[in-house]
Design a protein around this motif. Sequence first.
Motif, PDB file in Angstrom:
ATOM      1  N   ASP A 166      68.541  35.383 -29.684  1.00 45.87           N
ATOM      2  CA  ASP A 166      69.543  35.090 -30.712  1.00 45.87           C
ATOM      3  C   ASP A 166      69.175  33.810 -31.467  1.00 45.87           C
ATOM      4  O   ASP A 166      68.462  32.967 -30.933  1.00 45.87           O
ATOM      5  CB  ASP A 166      70.902  34.899 -30.021  1.00 45.87           C
ATOM      6  CG  ASP A 166      72.079  35.194 -30.936  1.00 45.87           C
ATOM      7  OD1 ASP A 166      71.880  35.356 -32.155  1.00 45.87           O
ATOM      8  OD2 ASP A 166      73.211  35.264 -30.419  1.00 45.87           O
ATOM      9  N   ASP A 167      69.668  33.701 -32.681  1.00 46.62           N
ATOM     10  CA  ASP A 167      69.453  32.500 -33.495  1.00 46.62           C
ATOM     11  C   ASP A 167      67.964  32.147 -33.552  1.00 46.62           C
ATOM     12  O   ASP A 167      67.572  30.980 -33.449  1.00 46.62           O
ATOM     13  CB  ASP A 167      70.265  31.312 -32.943  1.00 46.62           C
ATOM     14  CG  ASP A 167      71.752  31.635 -32.854  1.00 46.62           C
ATOM     15  OD1 ASP A 167      72.181  32.597 -33.524  1.00 46.62           O
ATOM     16  OD2 ASP A 167      72.480  30.948 -32.129  1.00 46.62           O
TER      17      ASP A 167
ATOM     18  N   GLU B 272      71.094  38.283 -39.215  1.00 49.67           N
ATOM     19  CA  GLU B 272      72.540  38.084 -39.117  1.00 49.67           C
ATOM     20  C   GLU B 272      73.045  37.145 -40.205  1.00 49.67           C
ATOM     21  O   GLU B 272      72.297  36.343 -40.746  1.00 49.67           O
ATOM     22  CB  GLU B 272      72.961  37.601 -37.725  1.00 49.67           C
ATOM     23  CG  GLU B 272      72.364  36.298 -37.281  1.00 49.67           C
ATOM     24  CD  GLU B 272      72.853  35.903 -35.885  1.00 49.67           C
ATOM     25  OE1 GLU B 272      73.843  36.473 -35.402  1.00 49.67           O
ATOM     26  OE2 GLU B 272      72.249  35.012 -35.295  1.00 49.67           O
TER      27      GLU B 272
HETATM   28 MG    MG Z   1      73.255  34.514 -33.681  1.00 54.52          MG
END
Ligand code: MG
Length: 433
Positions: free
Chosen positions: A328-329, A385
């Motif tokens: 993530d990220d 995202e």
């Molecule tokens: Mg994220």
Amino acid sequence: TRDPLPGLPHRALTLDRVSPALKTARRRGRRAAALYIDLDRFKQVNDTLGHDVGDALLKMLVAALRGALRATDTLGRLGGDEFVVIAEELDGPQDAARVAENILNVARRPFDAEGRALFTPLSIGIAMDGDPDEDAAALLRHADTAMQAAKSGGGGTYRFFMPEMNAEAMARLEIERDLRKAVDAGQFVVHYQPKFAVDDLRLVGVEALARWRHPEKGMIPPGDFIPVAEQTGLIAAVGGAVLREAMRQSVEWRRRGLPPLPIAVNLSVRQLPDETACLPLLAVIEQEEADPALLELEITETTMMDNIRQIIPALRRLRDAGVSIAVDDFGTGHSSLAYLRKLPITTLKIDRSFINDVEDDADSAAIAATIISMGRQLGLHVVAEGIENIGQLAFLRRHGCDMAQGFLLARPMPAAELEARFGDGAAWRRADA
Ligand code: MG
Ligand code: C2E
Ligand code: MG
């Protein structure tokens, strides 16, 4: 118990020293300050190099500190790796800051502990005398609070105590107290944010996002309670509750005849302290009779890479059980390409900050494009995202990104709303953008 630092005043003795210092300062029209010092990585030194090295390090540090302090400063030990300096004869905060700088300078040089060069970054919290009726204990408490603020900013620095820090500390304590009850009372709600295929906007999955329905404060976003849960050890319970609810929902959709919909659940690295920590997660999937192949666990890049050795065995076991793993990220940390190939991961989620800037910042566009092509070459899925406008979606199309998630397409929503908007009998509907 042995004391590696004989001759240093202990907590009680140090406290005794503070009140007279405050009085003298006041009488002479000068200021006094408490500087609360904590070693940023002492536990690590003890755990990896042993207590003898740890003790040797403390001794050298204390000797060096003594050399850096003035005759009017008192050094005391509050226990473990926590020290305090009572600085007197100050003209104001700038003098206290200078004392802190001197202390930090001492710690910037390496210590030679049994042949090893050890660096020991410090965090320092400073509380100035002020209030005429402020007692010694309060002064130390304030210095402690400021030290924790310095530490949570990354350490290796000093902070002055500010009254707002008390308010923040109180708010955290309140959250912590309520959080314990929330786990038992089942106050966590899961919202689902759809993910779509970039090419034709068909629904390809959802991300489960935790919300806390607080009985008095209403809905609390994860950013306000996940960090507290992580710091208090409640994350396993909170994260477990979220996973269970997501798995229950997955099975419910299957029973209603909807096509299988992958669900991504965020996982804190604190939920994977060792290899066996994946067992309760796998148990939840089994108990809910969910399909592990429909579950993806998201771990942020920074925390994953900082703890990679520790979590790889658990990640492998989760992969072996059929669970997917997303980073993530992605893009904010410092993964090396060579390393990524060896990790048991399936998906990269490009951090929102790059997507946000793709249209007007060449660097962000280059990073996003690189992640997409790199992910493809490594055989990973790539999700972008934070898509908020058509231009960003067009960028992803041009660069061949697989999946997109963001407010433009759909916000996080309760399961019932997701069904109402995207469930179409025995199929999931596309987004319209
Ligand atoms: Mg994220
Ligand atoms: P994340 O995993 O990166 O989740 C995406 C966050 O971005 C969500 O915020 C989502 O609402 C938000 N977002 C999605 N699309 C857009 C957009 O187009 N624009 C903007 N400005 N924001 C968008 P949320 O729900 O507040 O979650 C924040 C973070 O909290 C998550 O970031 C995740 O790291 C953490 N989190 C959420 N639920 C859990 C959980 O159950 N366990 C753990 N450990 N962490 C969680
Ligand atoms: Mg996430």
